[in-house]
Write a protein that holds these residues in place. Structure first.
Motif, short mmCIF file in Angstrom:
data_model
loop_
_atom_site.label_atom_id
_atom_site.label_comp_id
_atom_site.label_asym_id
_atom_site.label_seq_id
_atom_site.Cartn_x
_atom_site.Cartn_y
_atom_site.Cartn_z
N GLY A 1 37.99 -25.69 43.73
CA GLY A 1 37.04 -25.72 42.62
C GLY A 1 35.69 -25.15 42.99
O GLY A 1 35.58 -24.10 43.60
N LEU A 2 34.65 -25.88 42.62
CA LEU A 2 33.30 -25.39 42.81
C LEU A 2 32.77 -25.66 44.22
O LEU A 2 31.68 -25.20 44.56
CB LEU A 2 32.36 -26.05 41.79
CG LEU A 2 32.75 -25.91 40.32
CD1 LEU A 2 31.75 -26.65 39.44
CD2 LEU A 2 32.80 -24.46 39.91
N ALA A 3 33.52 -26.40 45.03
CA ALA A 3 32.98 -26.88 46.30
C ALA A 3 32.41 -25.77 47.20
O ALA A 3 31.28 -25.91 47.69
CB ALA A 3 34.03 -27.71 47.05
N ALA B 1 35.29 -26.95 52.69
CA ALA B 1 35.02 -26.81 51.26
C ALA B 1 36.19 -26.13 50.55
O ALA B 1 36.53 -26.49 49.42
CB ALA B 1 33.74 -26.01 51.03
N LEU C 1 31.18 -22.87 46.57
CA LEU C 1 29.94 -22.33 45.99
C LEU C 1 28.79 -23.32 46.12
O LEU C 1 27.67 -22.96 46.49
CB LEU C 1 30.20 -22.00 44.51
CG LEU C 1 29.13 -21.22 43.78
CD1 LEU C 1 28.92 -19.87 44.43
CD2 LEU C 1 29.51 -21.06 42.32
N LEU C 2 29.07 -24.58 45.84
CA LEU C 2 28.02 -25.59 45.90
C LEU C 2 27.56 -25.82 47.34
O LEU C 2 26.36 -25.97 47.60
CB LEU C 2 28.52 -26.91 45.28
CG LEU C 2 28.86 -26.82 43.80
CD1 LEU C 2 29.36 -28.15 43.28
CD2 LEU C 2 27.66 -26.36 42.98
#
Ligand SMILES: Nc1ncnc2c1ncn2[C@@H]1O[C@H](COP(=O)(O)OP(=O)(O)OP(=O)(O)O)[C@@H](O)[C@H]1O
Ligand SMILES: [Mg+2]
Lengths: 289, 232, 353
Positions: free
Chosen positions: A91-93, A86, A95-96
């Motif tokens: 980026g947001l990866a 991730a 966290l997601l």
């Protein structure tokens, strides 16, 4: 006296919260990952402990010795299997992915263990207490938890400051590309950090499982308490987190003393008040010059 | 004996090619200076040798071993250390901690903390200061010292003079003999041609990602170098 | 703002908005909308109620995407506004006796107003800590709701006034409300993204520091979408309340709703208008299809979301549209210039794009 008692209970509780928070801070500090699965992972450890103690009859202290390395291995595998991947997506990866993991683990626990409340059986440990004055009793388990938590946090601090791996973690946090030039595989450092983080959260999860009734969704609360301890204490300092955990613990205990249904709410409101009026936390890391 | 030998490497950033079919070699114990204008591809070359970038074609052979696909952290144990452009000191670590991280791979050799403090008095003085609070010269000295802590066979130095006052540059370059005196092979990247000519056994000039000139300083004329450097 | 627009663009730069496929999109969308609007005359009530559930999901996904896909804010606390919308509607309609269909706009405005002070708290945190912070705030909203007897304390509220309508009418009206909610949510998002604000967001997403130095007011823009997203989630909450006629704090403030939103958007594709819609439809279909499996469906969908995050960051819509070549809703500006062509060199794609 009741109030003094509540404050003391709150302080002891704060140790547990700080122990929960330490792993969250460690992962954030080293990789900038906010592990939203942190809380449920503590509960996973509690369930593993539950199986060993309640189903297999292993004594609780042995269960601790078994569960901590299991959680460390889980952390190591999660980092290589999910988070390192991730991180390269950016980026947001991260966290997601962490959020997805939290939901999936919570649901899996529901499927395996149902939503029933459980508790790790510790015999008389949960009820034994030390009498301090006529009216103040300290539970043996909370005192033990507090002492262990403080020792672990101190150990973690020493480890980060004075061991090669601890230094490598701090260096990787500063600059993950440059550590590679020192012969350090930053992904390996990350995996060891997560292993360490999960070892500590596993320990905390076991204490939770011995102290209270827990169910699969209890991880939500655990994550929130850990996070609140971090923010109240001020980012970047483990001792600040310990203080933050105590403030949160006292707020909850005193709130519950006012009205049993107010405990969590007052803890949360104290957190929001700190966020509003002292967003850097009570004990932010001193700016060193 | 050839320590590093690079044969016709291409290096890309995405679609953009920064190095074209470059050949280069460094002999054991020698000091090679790579010179070239801004954007010539010097830092790209050093990053490729250190392993932060991979060539899209061509080979990098170090001490007989093809390391073209070896990740950077496995090249350090082989004896390759880079002092990167911009120094990249770990800001939240003290100078001494920076050095200890540099020694993470415990290659045997002459460079210990004590030896470093001996050779770099500037670093010794600042050992307890945080990286974030160092001056440019202190950072550069620390960065070189940190790279030495792994006792490299090949030390790659990227523009150590950049942004430093002439006195400080002199101080830093004065430590070079102490390094090469230990038998360490050095590949320096330098924009200051005079410095390069003074300290190197051999120079190689890059222009827009290609090698355009190579030789021993004494054999090269100013005109030759100017032509190679600016491509005119 | 010094971002090139049509008038002052440097030479060689073309700014395109409507794409050919977007006109084709209109041709597809209008008949679908007309058909959906006629549905109460055609479909049975059970199906209508299911579609309302889908509509609420689409609104939720669209609103979460507005926050995260455009504003870069991952919220795990939008259920706060879903709950406020639902509770607000029932309270206004039941206790104050206001017509429920008039109560809806009032309730969602209230949610929007509440979200303003909340934004000041939440914006003190960034990234992952923002995510947990919004979650805590949602918990606090739930806990406060549970302390208020007028809101049914721990046991929730029922919407009974709608029973004055015949079931057929009631369901049809709620259906249309749900459809309007979808059109509004998607329309407002589309409008925001085509406005200056949206252009600013694209800049912030690519590089917040650079954007703020270009004069994009980052915090103000974020606050605007935060509030809009709160209003939209409240609308979804009101639609849910009208559809189910009964709410409890545990269900309407459930963090599972946040999980639904996040999974729908990831699966469909972050940062596009179409992605959340596709994601909501896929999610809804999986939910129906896997319903016999009990809570396993969330495990499967969660794993799917993780896999998509790691291996298909543009989601299903990214796959269908060939990474953005087909657009039903052309948002923002497609700057076609030699500069963008060169910029791709060796650089990572802007996150979530
Ligand atoms: N990360 C990157 N992404 C894309 N292109 C890059 C990147 N780094 C360098 N380049 C390009 O590669 C070419 C070579 O750059 P490099 O940094 O190697 O030059 P240099 O010789 O070290 O220059 P300087 O003397 O300014 O340090 C330049 O055209 C530069 O723009
Ligand atoms: Mg350079």
């Amino acid at each position: 006296m009741q109030w003094l008692n509540a404050v003391i209970q709150g302080i002891l509780l704060g140790g547990l919260y700080a122990l929960l928070a330490a792993g969250l801070s460690l992962m954030f500090g080293v990789m900038r990952i906010v592990n939203l699965a942190h809380g449920v992972l503590a509960i996973v450890a509690a369930y593993i402990g539950f199986v060993f103690v309640n189903n297999l009859g292993v004594p609780w202290y042995l269960a601790i010795i078994i569960v901590i390395p299991i959680m460390a291995v889980v952390g190591y595998a999660l980092q290589w299997g999910l988070f390192n991947r991730a991180l390269t997506k950016g980026g947001l990866a991260p966290l997601l992915v962490a959020f997805g993991l939290a939901v999936v683990l919570t649901q899996l626990l529901q499927e395996i263990f149902t939503a029933d409340n459980r508790r790790i059986d510790t015999g008389t440990l949960a009820t034994d207490s030390i009498q301090v004055t006529d009216t103040i009793y300290l539970g043996l388990l909370p005192v033990m938890t507090f002492v262990v938590a403080v020792l672990v946090i101190a150990g973690l601090q020493l480890f980060l400051n004075h061991t090669p791996l601890g230094r490598a973690m701090r260096a990787a946090s500063d600059d993950p590309d440059t550590v590679k030039l020192m012969g350090i595989d930053n992904r390996q450092v990350y995996a060891l950090s997560t292993a360490l983080a999960l070892a500590t959260v596993g320990l905390a999860g076991l204490f939770i499982g011995m102290k209270t009734q827990f169910s699969p969704t209890y991880g939500d609360l655990v994550l929130i308490f850990a996070f609140e301890a971090v923010i109240i204490g001020g980012l970047g300092s483990l001792w600040g987190t310990l203080a933050g955990g105590m403030v949160l613990g006292i707020a909850q205990a005193v709130g519950a003393q006012i009205n049993p249904s107010y405990g969590l709410l007052i803890g949360n409101l104290v957190f929001l008040a700190i966020l509003a009026f002292r967003p850097q936390g009570l004990f932010p890391k001193a700016v060193t010059t | 004996m050839t320590l590093l030998s690079i044969t016709s490497i291409d290096v890309h950033y995405g679609d953009f090619q920064a190095i074209y079919s470059l050949d280069l070699h460094v002999d054991e114990g020698e000091t090679l200076a790579v010179i070239g204008a801004n954007g010539a591809g010097k830092s790209t070359l050093l990053k490729t040798i250190a392993g932060l970038l991979r060539p899209t074609s061509g080979d990098i052979v170090f001490d007989g071993l093809n390391i073209s696909a070896t990740p950077p952290y496995r090249r350090v144990p082989l004896g390759i250390a880079l002092t990167p452009e911009g120094r990249k000191i770990f800001p939240s670590l003290t100078v001494e901690e920076n050095l200890k991280v540099g020694a993470h791979v415990k290659r045997p050799g002459p460079w210990t903390l004590a030896a470093i403090y001996d050779a770099f008095p500037l670093v010794a003085d600042r050992r307890h200061r945080l990286g974030v609070n160092l001056s440019g010269g202190e950072q550069q000295a620390t960065a070189i010292a940190r790279a030495l802590m792994s006792n490299p066979r090949l030390l790659l130095l990227d523009e150590v003079s950049l942004g430093l006052a002439p006195v400080v540059v002199e101080q830093i370059y004065d430590t070079l003999p102490a390094i090469t005196g230990q038998g360490t092979t050095v590949l320096i990247v330098e924009q200051d041609v005079n410095l390069a000519m003074k300290f190197a056994d051999r120079v190689q000039c890059l222009l827009e990602g290609k090698s355009v000139l190579e030789g021993v300083p004494a054999d090269l004329t100013r005109d030759q170098i100017a032509t190679a450097y600016f491509g005119i | 703002m010094s971002i090139a627009t049509g008038e002052n663009a440097p030479t060689g730069v073309k700014v395109k908005r409507a794409t050919r496929s977007s006109w084709a999109g209109l041709v597809v969308l209008v008949p679908i909308l007309v058909f959906l609007a006629m549905a109460p005359y055609v479909l049975d009530r059970g199906l209508q109620q299911q579609l309302v559930t889908l509509f609420a999901l689409i609104v939720m996904a669209t609103m979460w995407n507005l926050l995260a896909g455009y504003g870069g804010m991952v919220s795990v606390g939008q259920q706060a506004y879903i709950g406020i919308g639902a509770y607000g509607l029932i309270y206004l309609a039941e206790t104050l006796g206001i017509n429920p269909f008039i109560s809806v706009p009032i309730a969602i405005v209230i949610a929007g107003l509440i979200s303003i002070p909340i934004s000041f708290l939440a914006f003190r945190l960034v990234g992952g800590y923002f995510a947990i912070g919004t979650w805590v705030i949602a918990e606090v909203v739930k806990q406060i709701t549970m302390q208020i007897d007028a809101l049914g304390a721990g046991s929730g509220l029922s919407l009974t006034v709608l029973n004055e309508l015949s079931p057929g009418r009631r369901i049809a009206y709620v259906y249309w409300l749900g459809l309007i909610a979808v059109v509004l949510a998607v329309g407002v998002t589309y409008f925001i993204m085509r406005s200056r604000l949206g252009l600013g967001f694209t800049a912030i997403r690519d590089d917040a520091t650079a954007a703020s130095s270009l004069g994009v007011r980052v915090t103000r823009s974020r606050r605007i979408v935060f509030v809009v997203s709160a209003v939209g989630c409240a609308l979804a909450g009101a639609v849910i309340a009208m559809n189910t006629l009964r709410i409890t704090p545990e269900s309407i403030y459930s963090v599972n709703l946040a999980a639904f939103m996040i999974f729908m958007v990831i699966i469909g594709g972050l940062g596009t208008i179409e992605g959340p819609i596709v994601g909501a439809i896929v999610f809804f279909a999986l939910q129906q299809w896997l319903s016999e499996l009990g809570t396993w469906y969330l495990v499967i969908i969660g794993v799917l979301a993780i896999v998509i995050t790691l291996f298909l960051p543009r989601g299903i819509w990214g796959l269908i549209s060939g990474n953005g070549k087909i657009r039903l809703f052309p948002v923002g500006y497609r700057v076609v210039s030699p500069w963008t062509a060169r910029r791709g060199l060796g650089e990572k794609e802007p996150e979530g794009a």
